[in-house]
Write a protein that holds these residues in place. Sequence first.
Motif, PDB file in Angstrom:
ATOM      1  N   PHE A 169       0.835  -1.205   0.000  1.00  0.00           N
ATOM      2  CA  PHE A 169       0.000   0.000   0.000  1.00  0.00           C
ATOM      3  C   PHE A 169       0.869   1.254   0.000  1.00  0.00           C
ATOM      4  CE2 PHE A 169      -4.338  -1.525   1.828  1.00  0.00           C
ATOM      5  CZ  PHE A 169      -4.326  -2.597   0.957  1.00  0.00           C
ATOM      6  N   ALA A 170       1.908   1.266   0.848  1.00  0.00           N
ATOM      7  CA  ALA A 170       2.790   2.431   0.936  1.00  0.00           C
ATOM      8  C   ALA A 170       3.568   2.620  -0.356  1.00  0.00           C
ATOM      9  CB  ALA A 170       3.741   2.267   2.115  1.00  0.00           C
ATOM     10  N   GLN A 171       3.991   1.519  -0.969  1.00  0.00           N
ATOM     11  CA  GLN A 171       4.723   1.606  -2.230  1.00  0.00           C
ATOM     12  C   GLN A 171       3.851   2.186  -3.333  1.00  0.00           C
ATOM     13  OE1 GLN A 171       8.003   0.801  -2.846  1.00  0.00           O
ATOM     14  NE2 GLN A 171       7.715   1.556  -4.928  1.00  0.00           N
ATOM     15  N   ARG A 172       2.606   1.751  -3.391  1.00  0.00           N
ATOM     16  CA  ARG A 172       1.692   2.262  -4.427  1.00  0.00           C
ATOM     17  C   ARG A 172       1.399   3.746  -4.202  1.00  0.00           C
ATOM     18  NH1 ARG A 172      -1.655  -1.258  -7.280  1.00  0.00           N
ATOM     19  NH2 ARG A 172      -3.523  -0.053  -6.753  1.00  0.00           N
ATOM     20  N   ALA A 173       1.259   4.149  -2.943  1.00  0.00           N
ATOM     21  CA  ALA A 173       1.052   5.568  -2.655  1.00  0.00           C
ATOM     22  C   ALA A 173       2.302   6.381  -3.019  1.00  0.00           C
ATOM     23  CB  ALA A 173       0.703   5.764  -1.182  1.00  0.00           C
ATOM     24  N   PHE A 174       3.474   5.826  -2.734  1.00  0.00           N
ATOM     25  CA  PHE A 174       4.730   6.497  -3.075  1.00  0.00           C
ATOM     26  C   PHE A 174       4.844   6.701  -4.580  1.00  0.00           C
ATOM     27  CE2 PHE A 174       9.220   5.782  -4.362  1.00  0.00           C
ATOM     28  CZ  PHE A 174       9.750   6.970  -3.901  1.00  0.00           C
ATOM     29  N   GLU A 175       4.463   5.697  -5.347  1.00  0.00           N
ATOM     30  CA  GLU A 175       4.516   5.816  -6.811  1.00  0.00           C
ATOM     31  C   GLU A 175       3.534   6.858  -7.330  1.00  0.00           C
ATOM     32  OE1 GLU A 175       3.793   1.828  -8.005  1.00  0.00           O
ATOM     33  OE2 GLU A 175       5.831   1.127  -7.473  1.00  0.00           O
ATOM     34  N   ARG A 176       2.434   7.062  -6.588  1.00  0.00           N
ATOM     35  CA  ARG A 176       1.489   8.129  -6.946  1.00  0.00           C
ATOM     36  C   ARG A 176       1.923   9.480  -6.384  1.00  0.00           C
ATOM     37  NH1 ARG A 176      -2.175   4.182  -4.927  1.00  0.00           N
ATOM     38  NH2 ARG A 176      -2.555   5.505  -3.099  1.00  0.00           N
ATOM     39  N   LYS A 177       3.016   9.473  -5.609  1.00  0.00           N
ATOM     40  CA  LYS A 177       3.530  10.674  -4.942  1.00  0.00           C
ATOM     41  C   LYS A 177       2.492  11.258  -3.995  1.00  0.00           C
ATOM     42  CE  LYS A 177       6.691  11.792  -8.711  1.00  0.00           C
ATOM     43  NZ  LYS A 177       7.152  12.807  -9.694  1.00  0.00           N
ATOM     44  N   GLU A 178       1.832  10.336  -3.278  1.00  0.00           N
ATOM     45  CA  GLU A 178       0.799  10.729  -2.317  1.00  0.00           C
ATOM     46  C   GLU A 178       1.100  10.115  -0.950  1.00  0.00           C
ATOM     47  OE1 GLU A 178      -2.897  10.605  -5.575  1.00  0.00           O
ATOM     48  OE2 GLU A 178      -2.849   9.242  -3.845  1.00  0.00           O
ATOM     49  N   PRO A 179       0.738  10.790   0.140  1.00  0.00           N
ATOM     50  CA  PRO A 179       0.839  10.154   1.457  1.00  0.00           C
ATOM     51  C   PRO A 179      -0.237   9.086   1.606  1.00  0.00           C
ATOM     52  CG  PRO A 179      -0.204  12.299   1.646  1.00  0.00           C
ATOM     53  CD  PRO A 179       0.239  12.178   0.217  1.00  0.00           C
TER      54      PRO A 179
END
Length: 457
Positions: A169-179
């Motif tokens: 989940f954190a990796q996917r948010a990081f790729e979206r550049k979102e917290p």
Amino acid sequence: MKENFRQFLDRLRQAGELVDLRQAVDIRHIATLVDQAKTALLFHNVIGYSMPVVSGIIRTKERATIAMGCETFREIEDKLAAAIAKPIPPRRVNGSPTREVTLVGDDVDLYKLPIPMSSIYDGGPMITAGVVIARDPELGMNSGIYRFIVKEKALTGIDIVTPNNMRLFAQRAFERKEPLPISISIGTHPFEITGSGYRAPLGVDEMAIAGGLRGEAVDLAPCSTIDMPYIADAEIVLEAEILPTGWTYPEGRFGEFTRLMGGLHWNPLVRIKAISMRKDAIYYNLHMPWENTWLAAPTRYTAIRQALKIANVNVKDINVTLGGCAFWHAVISIKKGAGEGKNALLAALSVMDLKHVVVVDDDIDVNDPTDVELGHCHARAGRQGRHHYSGRAGQAPRPQPAAGRGCGAGRSEGRHRRHHSRRHSARALRAHHLRLCRHREGRRLCEGQEGRHREIR
């Protein structure tokens, strides 16, 4: 079972498994006192803090059994299996006692919480008992328990180095550049701790499994600063976001449940946006290394048994050993036919991150290490009973031995014990004969059975 965290503490107290300490205690001494105690401890007077601390509440097999409302430890596995088969989705409520005190903005200060250290070598105080809830727009809800090292008054790390759904989940948010918004519920019933500790497949809500354990839905209430729910009867709730920093900030060291000091990890940062708590909140510190063991083990038992059932293996008993920290080593006894020993081995190694599996016959007591070793010593047919599988996904304790190995103990499939006895005897005689015939220069003449001579190199 409609029981909250405090009611569970009362039940422990009545069973003589919780002692209230009212004398002043230095927070640096809490871990040692819990480690030496025969019961769980509730520290009412922690020097420098207005909040009491409880620890050790599920640190033994007996306390874990009480927590799950069972008569025996074995019943926990059956209860968890039933909860996985018939999960109860959580129920949304509008509020909870956790909202009695709410701190936001500059008022957020983690240093006001009595967060102990588990080891003198720890890199800092760490939150160890927070049930984390997160949501991915495509993958759904996920719950788990992760540790957070306190870096600043409103900043922590989160240990998501190893592969798991929260890291995804954190990796996917990081790729979206979102917290990634998360709620961290501290001081929850062991039902929620056990449910969130089960590594469910993507799309399965661990809070529904916790509901199955309870026998009724877990109440979730909405956070005030993020669009996430938290466990409504928790003592303390942190509303936070995993920042899109990537795995770039050092965290640790930390005394692991492996009973070893973990190394320095690189993890994302977490910004705490709000703290909510009861007026008389109790801080729960999950004591390492033992307190996560007794409720983590049944999740392994259940997953292993399911995998073996799918592989059509007739299982007698399973022991996820304490020597493997109740995570990585398993001994399995089966009523086997030809080929089923290897099938059991492969099926078990597919579960979570098991590293080492021993499969024995059904006449071996898997809970008796001496019996297992004797079976391994006397019944194994040389290398034919041992199998090594490298390159599979897995997690190793630190310091790290070769990962992803499995060992099956027992005779080779489909062959009788006497076959192996004859084969071993013949091999031993040949080896002994060659040793007698060798010379220092590597060449010697040796007399054969019929009086002839032959050259041995």
